[in-house]
Design a protein around this motif. Sequence first.
Motif, PDB file in Angstrom:
ATOM      1  N   ASN A   1      13.114   1.517  16.486  1.00 22.09           N
ATOM      2  CA  ASN A   1      14.439   2.085  16.734  1.00 22.09           C
ATOM      3  C   ASN A   1      15.122   1.394  17.902  1.00 22.09           C
ATOM      4  O   ASN A   1      16.312   1.063  17.837  1.00 22.09           O
ATOM      5  N   GLU A   2      14.359   1.162  18.947  1.00 27.02           N
ATOM      6  CA  GLU A   2      14.928   0.474  20.111  1.00 27.02           C
ATOM      7  C   GLU A   2      15.311  -0.969  19.750  1.00 27.02           C
ATOM      8  O   GLU A   2      16.381  -1.450  20.141  1.00 27.02           O
ATOM      9  N   ALA A   3      14.445  -1.632  18.981  1.00 25.40           N
ATOM     10  CA  ALA A   3      14.713  -3.018  18.578  1.00 25.40           C
ATOM     11  C   ALA A   3      15.997  -3.104  17.772  1.00 25.40           C
ATOM     12  O   ALA A   3      16.796  -4.027  17.949  1.00 25.40           O
ATOM     13  N   VAL A   4      16.218  -2.148  16.885  1.00 21.02           N
ATOM     14  CA  VAL A   4      17.383  -2.183  15.996  1.00 21.02           C
ATOM     15  C   VAL A   4      18.646  -1.704  16.703  1.00 21.02           C
ATOM     16  O   VAL A   4      19.681  -2.373  16.662  1.00 21.02           O
ATOM     17  N   TYR A   5      18.581  -0.527  17.361  1.00 18.64           N
ATOM     18  CA  TYR A   5      19.807   0.098  17.861  1.00 18.64           C
ATOM     19  C   TYR A   5      20.198  -0.344  19.268  1.00 18.64           C
ATOM     20  O   TYR A   5      21.358  -0.284  19.641  1.00 18.64           O
ATOM     21  N   GLU A   6      19.205  -0.795  20.064  1.00 18.04           N
ATOM     22  CA  GLU A   6      19.561  -1.199  21.432  1.00 18.04           C
ATOM     23  C   GLU A   6      19.499  -2.707  21.630  1.00 18.04           C
ATOM     24  O   GLU A   6      20.367  -3.307  22.240  1.00 18.04           O
ATOM     25  N   LYS A   7      18.429  -3.316  21.073  1.00 15.64           N
ATOM     26  CA  LYS A   7      18.282  -4.767  21.280  1.00 15.64           C
ATOM     27  C   LYS A   7      18.947  -5.586  20.175  1.00 15.64           C
ATOM     28  O   LYS A   7      19.106  -6.797  20.325  1.00 15.64           O
ATOM     29  N   HIS A   8      19.268  -4.946  19.056  1.00 16.98           N
ATOM     30  CA  HIS A   8      19.898  -5.639  17.927  1.00 16.98           C
ATOM     31  C   HIS A   8      19.130  -6.884  17.486  1.00 16.98           C
ATOM     32  O   HIS A   8      19.710  -7.942  17.252  1.00 16.98           O
ATOM     33  N   ILE A   9      17.820  -6.758  17.422  1.00 14.67           N
ATOM     34  CA  ILE A   9      16.979  -7.878  16.964  1.00 14.67           C
ATOM     35  C   ILE A   9      16.981  -7.888  15.433  1.00 14.67           C
ATOM     36  O   ILE A   9      16.759  -6.844  14.815  1.00 14.67           O
ATOM     37  N   PRO A  10      17.232  -9.039  14.799  1.00 15.61           N
ATOM     38  CA  PRO A  10      17.207  -9.085  13.333  1.00 15.61           C
ATOM     39  C   PRO A  10      15.834  -8.634  12.811  1.00 15.61           C
ATOM     40  O   PRO A  10      14.796  -9.089  13.291  1.00 15.61           O
TER      41      PRO A  10
ATOM     42  N   GLY B   1       0.815  -1.212   0.000  1.00 12.33           N
ATOM     43  CA  GLY B   1       0.000   0.000   0.000  1.00 12.33           C
ATOM     44  C   GLY B   1       0.845   1.257   0.000  1.00 12.33           C
ATOM     45  O   GLY B   1       1.949   1.268  -0.533  1.00 12.33           O
ATOM     46  N   SER B   2       0.307   2.295   0.609  1.00 17.02           N
ATOM     47  CA  SER B   2       0.913   3.622   0.505  1.00 17.02           C
ATOM     48  C   SER B   2       1.961   3.867   1.589  1.00 17.02           C
ATOM     49  O   SER B   2       1.729   3.637   2.776  1.00 17.02           O
ATOM     50  N   TYR B   3       3.110   4.354   1.160  1.00 14.40           N
ATOM     51  CA  TYR B   3       4.236   4.661   2.058  1.00 14.40           C
ATOM     52  C   TYR B   3       3.823   5.685   3.104  1.00 14.40           C
ATOM     53  O   TYR B   3       4.053   5.531   4.303  1.00 14.40           O
ATOM     54  N   ARG B   4       3.172   6.744   2.611  1.00 18.21           N
ATOM     55  CA  ARG B   4       2.808   7.849   3.490  1.00 18.21           C
ATOM     56  C   ARG B   4       1.865   7.374   4.601  1.00 18.21           C
ATOM     57  O   ARG B   4       2.040   7.684   5.773  1.00 18.21           O
ATOM     58  N   LYS B   5       0.859   6.576   4.172  1.00 18.46           N
ATOM     59  CA  LYS B   5      -0.117   6.063   5.133  1.00 18.46           C
ATOM     60  C   LYS B   5       0.572   5.123   6.133  1.00 18.46           C
ATOM     61  O   LYS B   5       0.327   5.183   7.342  1.00 18.46           O
ATOM     62  N   ALA B   6       1.468   4.273   5.616  1.00 20.79           N
ATOM     63  CA  ALA B   6       2.158   3.307   6.475  1.00 20.79           C
ATOM     64  C   ALA B   6       2.988   4.017   7.539  1.00 20.79           C
ATOM     65  O   ALA B   6       2.932   3.668   8.726  1.00 20.79           O
ATOM     66  N   MET B   7       3.755   5.041   7.140  1.00 21.64           N
ATOM     67  CA  MET B   7       4.576   5.768   8.125  1.00 21.64           C
ATOM     68  C   MET B   7       3.674   6.464   9.143  1.00 21.64           C
ATOM     69  O   MET B   7       3.996   6.523  10.330  1.00 21.64           O
ATOM     70  N   GLY B   8       2.540   6.973   8.650  1.00 17.87           N
ATOM     71  CA  GLY B   8       1.592   7.629   9.545  1.00 17.87           C
ATOM     72  C   GLY B   8       1.122   6.681  10.636  1.00 17.87           C
ATOM     73  O   GLY B   8       1.101   7.035  11.831  1.00 17.87           O
ATOM     74  N   ILE B   9       0.761   5.453  10.256  1.00 16.97           N
ATOM     75  CA  ILE B   9       0.279   4.480  11.237  1.00 16.97           C
ATOM     76  C   ILE B   9       1.405   4.077  12.194  1.00 16.97           C
ATOM     77  O   ILE B   9       1.199   3.958  13.398  1.00 16.97           O
ATOM     78  N   LEU B  10       2.625   3.885  11.634  1.00 15.29           N
ATOM     79  CA  LEU B  10       3.756   3.518  12.500  1.00 15.29           C
ATOM     80  C   LEU B  10       4.007   4.598  13.559  1.00 15.29           C
ATOM     81  O   LEU B  10       4.284   4.291  14.714  1.00 15.29           O
ATOM     82  N   HIS B  11       3.875   5.865  13.155  1.00 20.56           N
ATOM     83  CA  HIS B  11       4.030   6.971  14.117  1.00 20.56           C
ATOM     84  C   HIS B  11       2.899   6.956  15.135  1.00 20.56           C
ATOM     85  O   HIS B  11       3.137   7.024  16.345  1.00 20.56           O
ATOM     86  N   ASP B  12       1.659   6.824  14.629  1.00 20.16           N
ATOM     87  CA  ASP B  12       0.490   6.869  15.519  1.00 20.16           C
ATOM     88  C   ASP B  12       0.549   5.776  16.582  1.00 20.16           C
ATOM     89  O   ASP B  12       0.116   5.958  17.712  1.00 20.16           O
ATOM     90  N   LYS B  13       1.048   4.605  16.183  1.00 18.65           N
ATOM     91  CA  LYS B  13       1.089   3.480  17.122  1.00 18.65           C
ATOM     92  C   LYS B  13       2.379   3.471  17.939  1.00 18.65           C
ATOM     93  O   LYS B  13       2.660   2.489  18.627  1.00 18.65           O
ATOM     94  N   ASN B  14       3.174   4.526  17.803  1.00 15.74           N
ATOM     95  CA  ASN B  14       4.456   4.637  18.501  1.00 15.74           C
ATOM     96  C   ASN B  14       5.435   3.525  18.113  1.00 15.74           C
ATOM     97  O   ASN B  14       6.362   3.195  18.853  1.00 15.74           O
ATOM     98  N   LEU B  15       5.210   2.945  16.921  1.00 15.60           N
ATOM     99  CA  LEU B  15       6.064   1.828  16.518  1.00 15.60           C
ATOM    100  C   LEU B  15       7.410   2.295  15.973  1.00 15.60           C
ATOM    101  O   LEU B  15       8.369   1.521  15.923  1.00 15.60           O
ATOM    102  N   VAL B  16       7.513   3.558  15.584  1.00 17.30           N
ATOM    103  CA  VAL B  16       8.794   4.073  15.090  1.00 17.30           C
ATOM    104  C   VAL B  16       9.825   4.010  16.220  1.00 17.30           C
ATOM    105  O   VAL B  16      10.946   3.505  16.038  1.00 17.30           O
ATOM    106  N   ALA B  17       9.429   4.464  17.408  1.00 20.98           N
ATOM    107  CA  ALA B  17      10.329   4.423  18.558  1.00 20.98           C
ATOM    108  C   ALA B  17      10.655   2.981  18.938  1.00 20.98           C
ATOM    109  O   ALA B  17      11.809   2.647  19.236  1.00 20.98           O
ATOM    110  N   VAL B  18       9.637   2.108  18.897  1.00 19.80           N
ATOM    111  CA  VAL B  18       9.847   0.702  19.262  1.00 19.80           C
ATOM    112  C   VAL B  18      10.832   0.037  18.299  1.00 19.80           C
ATOM    113  O   VAL B  18      11.760  -0.668  18.720  1.00 19.80           O
TER     114      VAL B  18
END
Lengths: 205, 277
Positions: free
Chosen positions: A66-75, A47-64
């Motif tokens: 980031n933590e998964a990648v930079y702190e927890k190093h989860i693949p 689907g749409s990139y813009r809509k997808a990023m919007g939902i990721l922000h709304d659900k606070n998943l962008v921060a999650v």
Amino acid sequence: MIIIINYEMGNIYSIRNALTYLGGKSSYSDDKDTILSASHIILPGVGSYRKAMGILHDKNLVAVLNEAVYEKHIPLLGICLGMQLLGLSSTEHGFTKGLGFINCAVDRFVDNPLAQTKIPHVGFNNVECNKKNPILLSGLNSSSDFYFTHSYRMEYQDDVCSGYCINGEKFTACAEHGKVFGTQFHPEKSQVNGLKLLINFLNVK
Amino acid sequence: MLKKRLIFTLLYSAGNFMLSRNFKLQKVGNAEWLKNCYNFRNIAFSIDELILLDVTRNNRDIQLFSQALRSIVDTCFIPIAAGGGIKDEKDAELLMKSGADKLVLNTALMKNISLTKTLIRKYGSQCIIASVDYKEERQASEVFINNGTESIRHNLAEYLQYLEEQEVGEIYLNSMDRDGTGQGYPVNYLKTIVDKINIPVILAGGAGKYQHFIEALNNLKIDAVATANLFNFIGNGFPEARDKMLNNGIQLAKWDKHAGKNLEGYFLKPPNSYNQT
């Protein structure tokens, strides 16, 4: 447990089927603690990139994420739109900033009639391995077929592109950067080649 | 380069899978039969795409159909198209949520163009396959809708042009005369018609042996060949047809057809028990 990010963007049914077939335990989630305790994370998306990023922000998943990648190093594996979201930005429906885990921008295919660019680019196409020791494409032929369906693509950049494809122009079909991975194609729709790629991803510790 | 495709079409009717000859249906077996007796998995690892059509003549039940779809997709790692009797957005959504990647429309293309347009807007052109049933008659009534029961006032060439203008993604071109006969595709009849189409065409109706696939792909401007015959390519028919097509220079996607079954339960087996190369 493999966690498939649940953000209402995409055909997660078939991804889960492929994981189940391989004997991998998976579930959908948008919950912070569940995601951060995952063995592997998959970011699907159609689907749409813009809509997808919007939902990721709304659900606070962008921060999650980031933590998964930079702190927890989860693949982490992004598939199709999910891969594009890992990049810097996209121009689909206006300029939108992405997650920025992979240092590449996303843009629409350049329509080149002389090069017979197909937009949308739909079907099985060959992906050429671009690394000496690839992770996702390990054990596969240096040119392997995968199933694509998209009109936007991640630009080609030698350092993160582990597999490229040509549709009028060369683009990044498969990206690897640390434990962050992306495939523009659908491994869950790419027969045995896709199943092997998923095994390679799940073998990343 | 984008590859050509070998497609299997499963015809479903009220809980069973069917054989069709000139659109007359014959019951063959249910989902259980398909999985356990027919060895559908073997076929699924030898094709590029699967099309599942609900051809139930009376009282179609899309809920039941979506369950059949779900039971089939769990061991198919290819794009799956589903359709037959999609009446509204809800039907389409149900099929998409049950594992379909593409939707097949037929009667709605003529009778409910607003639904067609809505679905194209919602899912994108590449998601919509226009199914066209025709007879080789070269006249204004050669195209049929409603499971082949109702003719429309367009000839095939006109109708295909109309569909392309509606921005459907692909065309599934099915010969009613050849359906289930195994006599081969009407290559000569279609030559001038197919040449004018600028979107992907899937040819269906008439394939009886692998030579028919090769003949059609070599002589027509098409992207895919399909067969709905449950018995013409039974056993190793599909794996062998695929090998023959590749050996004859048809550009199909390549993968290790035999490895697929061994990958089942890969992560449940003890480490190192499976050598991937």
